[in-house]
Design an enzyme around this catalytic site. Structure first.
Site, mmCIF file in Angstrom:
data_model
loop_
_atom_site.group_PDB
_atom_site.id
_atom_site.type_symbol
_atom_site.label_atom_id
_atom_site.label_comp_id
_atom_site.label_asym_id
_atom_site.label_seq_id
_atom_site.Cartn_x
_atom_site.Cartn_y
_atom_site.Cartn_z
ATOM 1 N N THR A 157 11.356 -2.529 -13.367
ATOM 2 C CA THR A 157 10.644 -3.816 -13.452
ATOM 3 C C THR A 157 9.349 -3.600 -14.231
ATOM 4 O O THR A 157 9.331 -3.676 -15.443
ATOM 5 C CB THR A 157 10.395 -4.411 -12.049
ATOM 6 O OG1 THR A 157 9.803 -3.410 -11.202
ATOM 7 C CG2 THR A 157 11.688 -4.885 -11.424
ATOM 8 N N LYS A 183 13.352 3.516 -9.088
ATOM 9 C CA LYS A 183 12.424 2.621 -9.755
ATOM 10 C C LYS A 183 11.294 2.317 -8.793
ATOM 11 O O LYS A 183 11.443 2.346 -7.576
ATOM 12 C CB LYS A 183 13.105 1.331 -10.226
ATOM 13 C CG LYS A 183 13.670 0.414 -9.151
ATOM 14 C CD LYS A 183 12.708 -0.511 -8.453
ATOM 15 C CE LYS A 183 11.875 -1.337 -9.395
ATOM 16 N NZ LYS A 183 10.931 -2.225 -8.632
ATOM 17 N N THR A 194 7.884 -0.567 -3.372
ATOM 18 C CA THR A 194 8.755 -1.531 -4.029
ATOM 19 C C THR A 194 9.732 -0.712 -4.843
ATOM 20 O O THR A 194 9.656 -0.622 -6.060
ATOM 21 C CB THR A 194 8.013 -2.522 -4.919
ATOM 22 O OG1 THR A 194 8.978 -3.355 -5.528
ATOM 23 C CG2 THR A 194 7.173 -1.877 -5.975
ATOM 24 N N GLU A 283 1.314 1.201 -11.324
ATOM 25 C CA GLU A 283 0.802 0.203 -12.263
ATOM 26 C C GLU A 283 -0.655 0.484 -12.610
ATOM 27 O O GLU A 283 -1.539 0.421 -11.746
ATOM 28 C CB GLU A 283 0.962 -1.201 -11.666
ATOM 29 C CG GLU A 283 2.421 -1.620 -11.583
ATOM 30 C CD GLU A 283 2.642 -2.890 -10.787
ATOM 31 O OE1 GLU A 283 3.763 -3.415 -10.856
ATOM 32 O OE2 GLU A 283 1.712 -3.362 -10.107
ATOM 33 N N ASN A 407 -0.309 -7.125 -13.083
ATOM 34 C CA ASN A 407 0.131 -8.026 -12.024
ATOM 35 C C ASN A 407 -0.208 -9.482 -12.291
ATOM 36 O O ASN A 407 0.488 -10.379 -11.817
ATOM 37 C CB ASN A 407 -0.446 -7.564 -10.684
ATOM 38 C CG ASN A 407 0.338 -6.400 -10.118
ATOM 39 O OD1 ASN A 407 1.401 -6.585 -9.552
ATOM 40 N ND2 ASN A 407 -0.167 -5.195 -10.310
ATOM 41 N N SER A 412 4.710 -13.853 -16.426
ATOM 42 C CA SER A 412 4.416 -14.601 -17.662
ATOM 43 C C SER A 412 5.509 -14.386 -18.700
ATOM 44 O O SER A 412 6.164 -13.370 -18.723
ATOM 45 C CB SER A 412 3.083 -14.150 -18.243
ATOM 46 O OG SER A 412 2.056 -14.346 -17.299
#
Length: 412
Positions: A157, A183, A194, A283, A407, A412
């Site tokens: 993702t 992942k 996650t 991230e 995030n 978007s």
């Protein structure tokens, strides 16, 4: 040998497993592969750990039930999509899972309850069923044309790179293989992250031993990683063993003692590498932080102290800035709710450099040295509570400006 992330050999699935990955346009504004099928030709046993989030996604609920059928070897399949988590979708989400497994079961000529669905992506969005139904035949006809690297990429993702590891070792004078993919990049916090993690081996195992390995790997690694303190609705760790190497090991018979130890060590090393790669790919992360919680009285205290430090935004931003504002670590430890905690016993080190001891700042503390240590890309924070004999690690990363950018742009 260990292989990771590159190379044809590390991408090749073990004998008895066929993989298909395709682009079905589940992912919004993307032509990347987002739908995968893993078909177990050879009878396979499976064991798993799943998210403890109260909003467990529809595919998690179904997989928790269907995996019970694999405590003895059977042929079966995994179907995995990215681009939509199918979480927070109520009865409709469960019905969508049922429809997908029925369609696949009919075409693969296996019972639909022998198929485990997995999803990852935005929460509170329904699966685009028309798109998936349209691509079922394409997905099945492509079986055998994809590899583990394709699979690792398909389930990504916000990940910046695929996560794949392989270990080959000799057991009973024969070559066996363990492979793992995962992942995960954000919404990473115990229990698990996650994350989806899949481990495959051609060794013959019984269900009890495989479940023991999954539980230990989850407790020791996957439940001790944190990027941002949020626990996902779709976390799953699945291990699959199909015996195609014809090599058997177990944890109870003395004749397998040496081989079992070698296999267990290799299995757990794969899981550690997967967990570490998730944190390294956190991230916006720029640093990997190992929090070594030392001399406590329980595994729970490792979780409490390690989690308190790892999940503190103030600690994480200090590490990003290489700012030795180490009172933030002390505050996090103090908030860990350790019973009968004695401040005077605490010793705190950054990469072996002592910064706090005997209830106060270390007598020879030099902030410039601490700053230099915090500037490293990999950092070890030692928290010695001197109250017991149990020691363990927790793994985290820093917070950068990029975390907010990723995030805020996610949908978007």
């Amino acid at each position: 040998m260990d292989s990771k992330n590159t190379g044809q050999d590390s991408s090749k699935p073990i004998k008895g497993i066929l993989i298909s990955t395709i682009s079905s346009e589940i992912r919004k504004s993307s032509t990347e592969e987002d739908l995968a099928l893993v078909f177990f030709e050879a009878p396979t046993i499976m064991a798993a750990c799943f998210t403890k989030n109260s909003f467990a996604a529809a595919p998690v609920i179904m997989s928790k039930e269907n995996i019970k059928n694999f405590e003895i070897p059977f042929s079966g399949a995994l179907v995995i999509n990215s681009g939509c988590a199918n979480a927070g979708t109520g009865v409709t989400g469960k019905l969508d899972c049922e429809k997908i497994t029925k369609l696949l079961g009919k075409k693969l000529t296996i019972p639909n309850h022998m198929i485990l669905p997995f999803s990852t992506g935005p929460i509170m969005e329904r699966l685009p069923m028309k798109i998936i139904e349209k691509n079922i035949n394409k997905l099945i006809s492509n079986l055998g044309n994809s590899n583990l690297l394709n699979l690792a990429k398909t389930i990504m993702t916000t990940d910046t790179k695929p996560k794949i590891f392989k270990k080959k070792l000799i057991l009973n004078n024969k070559l066996v293989t363990i492979t793992g993919i995962a992942k995960g990049s954000g919404m990473i916090s115990p229990n698990m992250a996650t994350m989806l993690a899949f481990i495959f081996t051609d060794v013959k195992l019984n269900y009890k031993d495989l479940k023991q390995l999954v539980d230990e790997a989850t407790r020791t690694f996957f439940n001790r990683i944190s990027v941002d303190g949020d626990t996902s609705t779709n976390d799953s760790v699945i291990a699959c063993a199909n015996a195609t190497s014809e090599v058997q090991v177990n944890s109870t018979d003395d004749c397998y003692k040496r081989d079992w130890k070698n296999f267990k060590d290799s299995f757990l090393k794969i899981c550690f590498n997967l967990a570490k790669s998730i944190v390294l790919d956190g991230e916006g992360a720029t640093k990997f932080i190992t929090i070594k919680v030392m001399n406590v009285i329980s595994e729970e205290e490792i979780q409490l102290v390690g989690g308190a430090i790892a999940n503190s935004p103030l600690v994480k931003t200090a590490f990003y800035a290489s700012d030795p504002n180490l009172g933030r670590i002390l505050a996090a430890i103090g908030n860990a709710e350790i019973q009968n905690f004695k401040i005077d016993d605490l010793e705190l080190k950054i990469n072996d450099y002592c910064v706090f001891k005997h209830g106060e700042i270390s007598v020879d503390y030099d902030e410039s040295v601490a700053k230099k240590e915090m500037n490293n890309k990999e950092i070890v924070v030692e928290v010695n509570l001197k109250r017991g004999k149990i020691t363990g690690n927790f793994y985290s990363c820093d917070f950068s400006h990029e975390y907010i950018t990723i995030n805020s742009d996610y949908r978007s």
